[in-house]
Scaffold this active site. Sequence first.
Site, PDB file in Angstrom:
ATOM      1  N   SER A   1       0.302  -2.045  -2.149  1.00 16.83           N
ATOM      2  CA  SER A   1       0.124  -3.257  -1.353  1.00 16.83           C
ATOM      3  C   SER A   1       0.458  -4.538  -2.106  1.00 16.83           C
ATOM      4  O   SER A   1       0.497  -5.607  -1.510  1.00 16.83           O
ATOM      5  CB  SER A   1      -1.319  -3.352  -0.832  1.00 16.83           C
ATOM      6  OG  SER A   1      -2.205  -3.711  -1.861  1.00 16.83           O
TER       7      SER A   1
ATOM      8  N   LYS B   1      -6.137  -8.009  -5.084  1.00 14.47           N
ATOM      9  CA  LYS B   1      -5.494  -8.790  -4.028  1.00 14.47           C
ATOM     10  C   LYS B   1      -5.384 -10.251  -4.448  1.00 14.47           C
ATOM     11  O   LYS B   1      -6.047 -10.707  -5.386  1.00 14.47           O
ATOM     12  CB  LYS B   1      -6.299  -8.702  -2.730  1.00 14.47           C
ATOM     13  CG  LYS B   1      -6.298  -7.332  -2.070  1.00 14.47           C
ATOM     14  CD  LYS B   1      -4.946  -6.945  -1.542  1.00 14.47           C
ATOM     15  CE  LYS B   1      -4.978  -5.603  -0.819  1.00 14.47           C
ATOM     16  NZ  LYS B   1      -5.230  -4.484  -1.741  1.00 14.47           N
TER      17      LYS B   1
END
Length: 233
Positions: free
Chosen positions: A154, A192
Amino acid sequence: MLTKKQHELLTFINRRLSATGIAPSFDEMKDALNLRSKSGIHRLISGLEERGFIRRLPHRARALEVVKLPEESAASTATERGRFSPTVIRGDFSAALPGTPVAADIEAVDLPLYGRIAAGTPIEALRDQSNTVAVPGSLIGRGEHYALEVAGDSMIDAGILDGDTVIIQRCDTAENGAIVVALVEGVEVTLKRLRSRGGSIALEPANKAYETRIFGPDQVKVQGRLVGLLRRY
């Protein structure tokens, strides 16, 4: 030319040999140079041996011989030991400028490798203190650091791939837009980009195949900030 840490270790070994005739142990060298592990000493010793400054004597424990010294130490050593006329190698070992990270002088640092962190769906944080990874000292600044292995894709648009090892500076706050290790609701951890949006916290992936997740401020705890990355090919 020697690094500053190589010069410090060579000087320490030479002084101990001059005083006692016995080389210091690796633990004593580690403590004298304020290193975190003996693996850093092993690398410094190997570097000094390759450059011809020291010699390991076979079949003898802790047996090291100083073969030569840099110019600034040569005169005093010849007087103290009178055993050889050292070959002179010039080097610049001036003090670092204020604010220079201490670990930048260290060839490598062993950091705890806590486990795999999801760069996709969050996984439970691992805290295995038994595993370590050697990291170039130039990647480490001030403060406490640890390493995590990336699982998932991701964050590929940020250059972070599955299987990479990320170097994390431990902290509990980070600037907007920083890539962080975030603990979600106390049980899951993920890598993230952090975005603050009003009273909410957004954990943003760097892959269009994944959605940004929005949480309340009490649901997310920053556990560190990305400062470096290691990759094996």
